[in-house]
Design an enzyme around this catalytic site. Structure first.
Site, PDB file in Angstrom:
ATOM      1  N   ASP A 159       0.835  -1.199   0.000  1.00 53.37           N
ATOM      2  CA  ASP A 159       0.000   0.000   0.000  1.00 53.37           C
ATOM      3  C   ASP A 159       0.876   1.258   0.000  1.00 53.37           C
ATOM      4  O   ASP A 159       0.609   2.224  -0.712  1.00 53.37           O
ATOM      5  CB  ASP A 159      -0.921  -0.010   1.228  1.00 53.37           C
ATOM      6  N   HIS A 187      -4.640  -3.213   6.685  1.00 56.18           N
ATOM      7  CA  HIS A 187      -4.437  -3.513   5.266  1.00 56.18           C
ATOM      8  C   HIS A 187      -5.783  -3.959   4.699  1.00 56.18           C
ATOM      9  O   HIS A 187      -6.074  -5.150   4.609  1.00 56.18           O
ATOM     10  CB  HIS A 187      -3.394  -4.607   5.060  1.00 56.18           C
TER      11      HIS A 187
HETATM   12  P1  NAX Z   1      -2.257 -18.251  -3.792  1.00 50.75           P
HETATM   13  O1  NAX Z   1      -3.610 -18.816  -3.568  1.00 50.75           O
HETATM   14  O2  NAX Z   1      -1.685 -18.213  -5.165  1.00 50.75           O
HETATM   15  O3  NAX Z   1      -1.204 -19.045  -2.879  1.00 50.75           O
HETATM   16  C1  NAX Z   1      -1.434 -19.326  -1.538  1.00 50.75           C
HETATM   17  C2  NAX Z   1      -0.697 -20.594  -1.216  1.00 50.75           C
HETATM   18  O4  NAX Z   1      -0.811 -20.802   0.179  1.00 50.75           O
HETATM   19  C3  NAX Z   1      -1.273 -21.833  -1.911  1.00 50.75           C
HETATM   20  O5  NAX Z   1      -0.240 -22.499  -2.605  1.00 50.75           O
HETATM   21  C4  NAX Z   1      -1.815 -22.658  -0.749  1.00 50.75           C
HETATM   22  O6  NAX Z   1      -1.674 -24.043  -0.969  1.00 50.75           O
HETATM   23  C5  NAX Z   1      -0.936 -22.195   0.390  1.00 50.75           C
HETATM   24  N1  NAX Z   1      -1.500 -22.429   1.720  1.00 50.75           N
HETATM   25  C6  NAX Z   1      -2.785 -22.384   2.131  1.00 50.75           C
HETATM   26  N2  NAX Z   1      -2.887 -22.711   3.421  1.00 50.75           N
HETATM   27  C7  NAX Z   1      -1.644 -22.964   3.853  1.00 50.75           C
HETATM   28  C8  NAX Z   1      -1.097 -23.365   5.097  1.00 50.75           C
HETATM   29  N3  NAX Z   1      -1.883 -23.590   6.156  1.00 50.75           N
HETATM   30  N4  NAX Z   1       0.247 -23.549   5.191  1.00 50.75           N
HETATM   31  C9  NAX Z   1       1.034 -23.338   4.122  1.00 50.75           C
HETATM   32  N5  NAX Z   1       0.578 -22.986   2.918  1.00 50.75           N
HETATM   33  C10 NAX Z   1      -0.738 -22.779   2.781  1.00 50.75           C
HETATM   34  O7  NAX Z   1      -2.296 -16.800  -3.144  1.00 50.75           O
HETATM   35  P2  NAX Z   1      -1.277 -15.576  -3.368  1.00 50.75           P
HETATM   36  O8  NAX Z   1      -1.717 -14.779  -4.513  1.00 50.75           O
HETATM   37  O9  NAX Z   1       0.116 -16.081  -3.332  1.00 50.75           O
HETATM   38  O10 NAX Z   1      -1.596 -14.711  -2.058  1.00 50.75           O
HETATM   39  C11 NAX Z   1      -1.296 -15.180  -0.768  1.00 50.75           C
HETATM   40  C12 NAX Z   1      -1.937 -14.296   0.284  1.00 50.75           C
HETATM   41  O11 NAX Z   1      -1.458 -12.962   0.207  1.00 50.75           O
HETATM   42  C13 NAX Z   1      -3.456 -14.185   0.158  1.00 50.75           C
HETATM   43  O12 NAX Z   1      -4.040 -14.305   1.440  1.00 50.75           O
HETATM   44  C14 NAX Z   1      -3.662 -12.777  -0.330  1.00 50.75           C
HETATM   45  O13 NAX Z   1      -4.920 -12.255   0.028  1.00 50.75           O
HETATM   46  C15 NAX Z   1      -2.535 -12.060   0.358  1.00 50.75           C
HETATM   47  N6  NAX Z   1      -2.130 -10.757  -0.170  1.00 50.75           N
HETATM   48  C16 NAX Z   1      -1.739  -9.815   0.712  1.00 50.75           C
HETATM   49  C17 NAX Z   1      -1.265  -8.580   0.323  1.00 50.75           C
HETATM   50  C18 NAX Z   1      -0.805  -7.568   1.312  1.00 50.75           C
HETATM   51  O14 NAX Z   1      -0.472  -6.461   0.882  1.00 50.75           O
HETATM   52  N7  NAX Z   1      -0.748  -7.834   2.613  1.00 50.75           N
HETATM   53  C19 NAX Z   1      -1.234  -8.201  -1.113  1.00 50.75           C
HETATM   54  C20 NAX Z   1      -1.239  -9.379  -2.022  1.00 50.75           C
HETATM   55  C21 NAX Z   1      -2.119 -10.523  -1.613  1.00 50.75           C
HETATM   56  O15 NAX Z   1      -3.425 -10.235  -1.996  1.00 50.75           O
END
Ligand code: NAX
Length: 328
Positions: A159, A187
């Site tokens: 952000d 956030h």
């Molecule tokens: P993806 O869905 O591509 O990848 C997430 C991965 O996490 C998957 O491979 C899944 O298998 C794995 N996972 C789920 N539960 C798990 C656990 N208990 N232990 C280990 N791995 C686990 O999502 P992606 O685009 O990489 O985003 C990841 C996270 O970042 C999401 O929650 C998203 O909302 C968040 N974000 C946060 C941002 C921020 O500024 N704070 C911005 C970007 C993003 O939106």
């Protein structure tokens, strides 16, 4: 040569992981003199995909990449970790109620908080990226008995960087001319990107862009809703930019912020600026010697005060909801 630093990354086979891991292994996060041992945590069905990412990391022959391990067990994956990037979480899917989302993430972040306390290194630093990031960090922190609370942070650097880019574009000045940008609060769409304290080339940003309509009608909503705009344009959520922001966050925490500037990090409140103590909220911070401090003594105008209060109220609601579920 110095001994490698263990960096644990959860959600390693996801979109953000696919950008993040290569930047960490290249030295962009911990610097050109620090070898890295990567430890990837994934859920069992994604272990194969994580293995594929590890193969590609091998194929880069990064001079600083000491080793890669992969696990679906948090205590194993966090063993000896000095940096833990908690990226994997349960995003909201269609038809999912808020309570379901909080409960699903509660299960993940209570487990991971306990595992960090059990097996991570004494100098552990945690960055939570997975949403709802502030509240997930609060859950992990509350379940990590014995780990100092200040080691738990959540990411608002994306952000912050988005706000820098918007202001640079509006003023036709390079981002390097901007100082004192701040994201306050959660956030989420209630976050408050603050231009009243920002400076461009030494001039207060709001004097340079003396246009309340742009500030309220364009700048603030553009930063708040940038994530949705990326999804609309790209068909998937921000990934490379989120990874880059995570690199920036940890880099600055470890190596320090430049003299005369600050960055935005969501950190446990010490009660500063009326934010309830312990709530993980975004503040302006400076970093030195591996620690951060909330910038004190800023005078808040009424407009900023109201915006910060609204975002903090949302964090209080989230905290009360997860406390009600017994997750804290
Ligand atoms: P993806 O869905 O591509 O990848 C997430 C991965 O996490 C998957 O491979 C899944 O298998 C794995 N996972 C789920 N539960 C798990 C656990 N208990 N232990 C280990 N791995 C686990 O999502 P992606 O685009 O990489 O985003 C990841 C996270 O970042 C999401 O929650 C998203 O909302 C968040 N974000 C946060 C941002 C921020 O500024 N704070 C911005 C970007 C993003 O939106």
């Amino acid at each position: 040569s110095p001994s490698p630093v263990t960096v644990a990354v959860t959600g390693a086979a996801g979109q953000i992981g696919y950008s993040l891991l290569f930047r960490i292994a290249s030295g962009a996060m911990l610097g050109p003199d620090t070898p890295v041992a990567l430890s990837l945590l994934e859920i069992t069905p994604a272990l194969g995909a994580a293995e594929g990412v590890a193969m590609e990391l091998d194929d880069c022959a990064f001079p600083l990449l000491h080793s890669i391990s992969i696990s679906d067990d948090a205590t194993t994956a966090f063993a000896g970790a000095s940096v833990a990037l908690l990226v994997g979480s349960r995003p909201r899917t269609k038809g999912m109620e808020r309570g379901d989302l909080l409960a699903a993430n509660g299960a993940i972040f209570t487990t991971q908080g306990r595992a960090l306390a059990e097996s991570a290194a004494d100098d552990l630093k945690v960055l939570v990226v997975g949403n709802p990031a502030n509240t997930n960090a609060l859950i992990a922190m509350s379940n990590a008995a014995g780990v100092p609370r200040e080691r738990f942070t959540a990411m608002t650097r994306l952000d912050h960087n988005r706000a820098l880019a918007q202001l640079a574009s509006r003023t036709q000045r390079p981002v390097t001319d901007i100082r004192h940008m701040t994201i306050w609060g959660n956030h989420s769409a209630t976050q408050y990107p603050d231009l009243f304290r920002a400076e461009v080339g030494g001039t207060v940003a709001t004097e340079l862009v003396d246009d309340q309509a742009w500030l309220e009608g364009e700048f603030i909503p553009t930063v708040q809703k940038r994530g949705a705009a990326i999804i609309e344009a790209r068909g998937s959520s921000s990934a490379a930019s989120a990874a880059s922001a995570a690199i920036d966050h940890v880099h600055d925490w470890v190596h320090g912020t430049p003299d005369g500037d600050w960055v935005s990090m969501a950190v446990p409140s010490d009660g500063s600026y009326g934010v309830p103590e312990g709530l993980i909220s975004s503040f302006p911070v400076t970093c030195a010697d591996g620690s951060y401090s909330i910038v004190g003594g800023l005078e808040l105008d009424e407009f900023s005060r109201a915006r910060i209060d609204a975002s903090v109220a949302e964090l209080v609601e989230e905290r009360d909801a997860v406390a009600g579920l017994g997750l804290l």
